[in-house]
Enzyme design. Sequence first.
Site, mmCIF file in Angstrom:
data_model
loop_
_atom_site.group_PDB
_atom_site.id
_atom_site.type_symbol
_atom_site.label_atom_id
_atom_site.label_comp_id
_atom_site.label_asym_id
_atom_site.label_seq_id
_atom_site.Cartn_x
_atom_site.Cartn_y
_atom_site.Cartn_z
ATOM 1 N N GLY A 86 -5.897 -4.553 -2.576
ATOM 2 C CA GLY A 86 -4.976 -4.335 -3.712
ATOM 3 C C GLY A 86 -4.263 -3.006 -3.579
ATOM 4 N N LYS B 63 -13.294 -4.717 10.374
ATOM 5 C CA LYS B 63 -13.909 -3.754 9.447
ATOM 6 C C LYS B 63 -15.354 -3.444 9.843
ATOM 7 C CE LYS B 63 -10.875 -5.103 5.642
ATOM 8 N NZ LYS B 63 -10.683 -6.080 4.549
ATOM 9 N N ASP C 23 -10.446 -10.374 9.989
ATOM 10 C CA ASP C 23 -10.275 -9.140 9.210
ATOM 11 C C ASP C 23 -11.639 -8.455 8.995
ATOM 12 O OD1 ASP C 23 -8.571 -7.553 7.052
ATOM 13 O OD2 ASP C 23 -10.384 -8.206 6.022
ATOM 14 N N VAL D 33 -11.462 0.229 5.447
ATOM 15 C CA VAL D 33 -12.599 -0.672 5.173
ATOM 16 C C VAL D 33 -12.926 -0.597 3.683
ATOM 17 C CG1 VAL D 33 -15.022 -1.211 5.684
ATOM 18 C CG2 VAL D 33 -13.575 -0.205 7.458
ATOM 19 N N ILE E 31 -13.095 1.431 -1.980
ATOM 20 C CA ILE E 31 -14.514 1.824 -2.031
ATOM 21 C C ILE E 31 -14.758 2.977 -1.067
ATOM 22 C CG2 ILE E 31 -16.898 1.050 -1.700
ATOM 23 C CD1 ILE E 31 -15.916 -1.825 -1.828
ATOM 24 N N LYS F 23 -6.590 -1.216 9.396
ATOM 25 C CA LYS F 23 -7.860 -1.489 10.105
ATOM 26 C C LYS F 23 -7.665 -2.016 11.518
ATOM 27 C CE LYS F 23 -6.997 -5.333 7.572
ATOM 28 N NZ LYS F 23 -6.628 -5.576 6.200
ATOM 29 N N GLY G 225 -11.105 -1.220 1.100
ATOM 30 C CA GLY G 225 -10.026 -0.790 0.195
ATOM 31 C C GLY G 225 -10.342 0.529 -0.482
ATOM 32 N N VAL H 129 0.837 -1.208 0.000
ATOM 33 C CA VAL H 129 0.000 0.000 0.000
ATOM 34 C C VAL H 129 0.873 1.260 0.000
ATOM 35 C CG1 VAL H 129 -1.870 1.240 1.152
ATOM 36 C CG2 VAL H 129 -1.864 -1.262 1.170
ATOM 37 N N GLU I 32 -10.196 6.206 5.405
ATOM 38 C CA GLU I 32 -11.058 5.709 4.322
ATOM 39 C C GLU I 32 -10.609 4.330 3.822
ATOM 40 O OE1 GLU I 32 -14.056 7.216 2.651
ATOM 41 O OE2 GLU I 32 -13.921 5.074 2.391
HETATM 42 N N1 HSE Z 1 -6.834 -9.411 3.469
HETATM 43 C C1 HSE Z 1 -7.766 -8.364 3.147
HETATM 44 C C2 HSE Z 1 -8.813 -8.919 2.176
HETATM 45 C C3 HSE Z 1 -7.028 -7.204 2.532
HETATM 46 O O1 HSE Z 1 -8.630 -10.035 1.669
HETATM 47 O O2 HSE Z 1 -9.820 -8.270 1.947
HETATM 48 C C4 HSE Z 1 -7.780 -5.918 2.560
HETATM 49 O O3 HSE Z 1 -8.067 -5.462 3.852
#
Ligand code: HSE
Length: 401
Positions: free
Chosen positions: A297, A200, A196, A127, A131, A100, A129, A12, A124
């Site tokens: 991504g 979020k 994960d 959560v 969007i 996050k 990515g 990132v 932003e």
């Molecule tokens: N590991 C997370 C996913 C990456 O697969 O959505 C983005 O937070």
Amino acid sequence: MIQIAVLGYGTVGSGVVEVIETNKTDINKKAAEDLAVKYILDLRDFPGDPYESKVVHDYNMILNDPEVKIICETMGGTKPAYDFTKQALLLGKSVCTSNKELVAAHGPELIKIAKENHCNYLFEASVGGGIPIIRPLNYSLTAEHIDSITGILNGTTNYILTKMDREGADFEDVLKEAQDKGYAERNPEADVEGYDACRKIAILSSLMTGKNVSYEDIYTEGITKISSADFKYAKQMNKSIKLLALSRDTENGFYAMVAPFLISRDHPLFSVSDVFNAVYVHGNMLGDSMYYGRGAGKLPTASAVVSDVVDCARHQGKTIMCFWDEEKVEVADVTGARRKFFVRIPAEKREAAMAAFGALAEVNVGLAKEFAFMTQEMTERDFDEKIEKIGGCINRIRIMA
Ligand code: HSE
């Protein structure tokens, strides 16, 4: 000229530098000032990288440089990101993050410190990515009472479930393939166990309630028990299986959870496939709205970080309001939530299941050794009691209404 520092030159972080360079004309216009990356903090060196000369290893160089006004924290994890973020905010430097874990664990405290120091802590990218979902909840939907959020918030698990659905493959095989292709982490636990998505939905739930929803209070179930047989049944019912993260503000209190759900073809989240994410929000005036795009991504996530940088540049010396207080939300137990369930049991338990559940709808895909059915709507508590009474099941999946 606004000088920026990037903490962490991984996927990132390098994306942030690339977005700022690629779109500099547009970005500088929108920020109303030129932006420049002055430092990149990383433990490693990057010989041959075009930004090699900007790489530093000592965070104090960034903290002590008054020209640095905005910091992009793209390190991940809470250590040392928490200390680094706090130190920057206390000096009045704004921080934009994709982290996050840190936002879910310390969001309200860091937002408060930013406010006290007339700067911003923006997240932003934490959560969904790329969007836009934090900004809509924070600014665009402020006239709404939001009573429900349902999201596909993890790209890895959505990719795995999509493949299982399309190819009839089993979880372990698809996971291995996804790891070989680099789509899933070598240690996939945070994704496949739902941790994960839990972080979020904790962030979204906090913005929904304006108070702090602790991720530790959120019931979380992953996708490791979902099999190819479950998808056979799902197809028969004209449904698919998705890992959903949801928040509900109900008459019986607020609850949030992460779990695999069967969803019907006519549900807007049904068509969200592969690594894509989506967030489906219900407000009492607007009704339903949905936010869809790439949830992970390099460039999509970096784009969201840089959109926060532009917001910070536009609001220097001012704090953008964010309604997320430190006061804790009492999260209700999910056992009181009502829904229908899909259940698979060994064939010999058929009579016992009929006695325990009463009216049920059989689902038959020709697996002779088992009996599968959909229940009537009931509370999770009732359901668990009935399943215990019949001595357990092969699997059970919640059904999204
Ligand atoms: N590991 C997370 C996913 C990456 O697969 O959505 C983005 O937070």
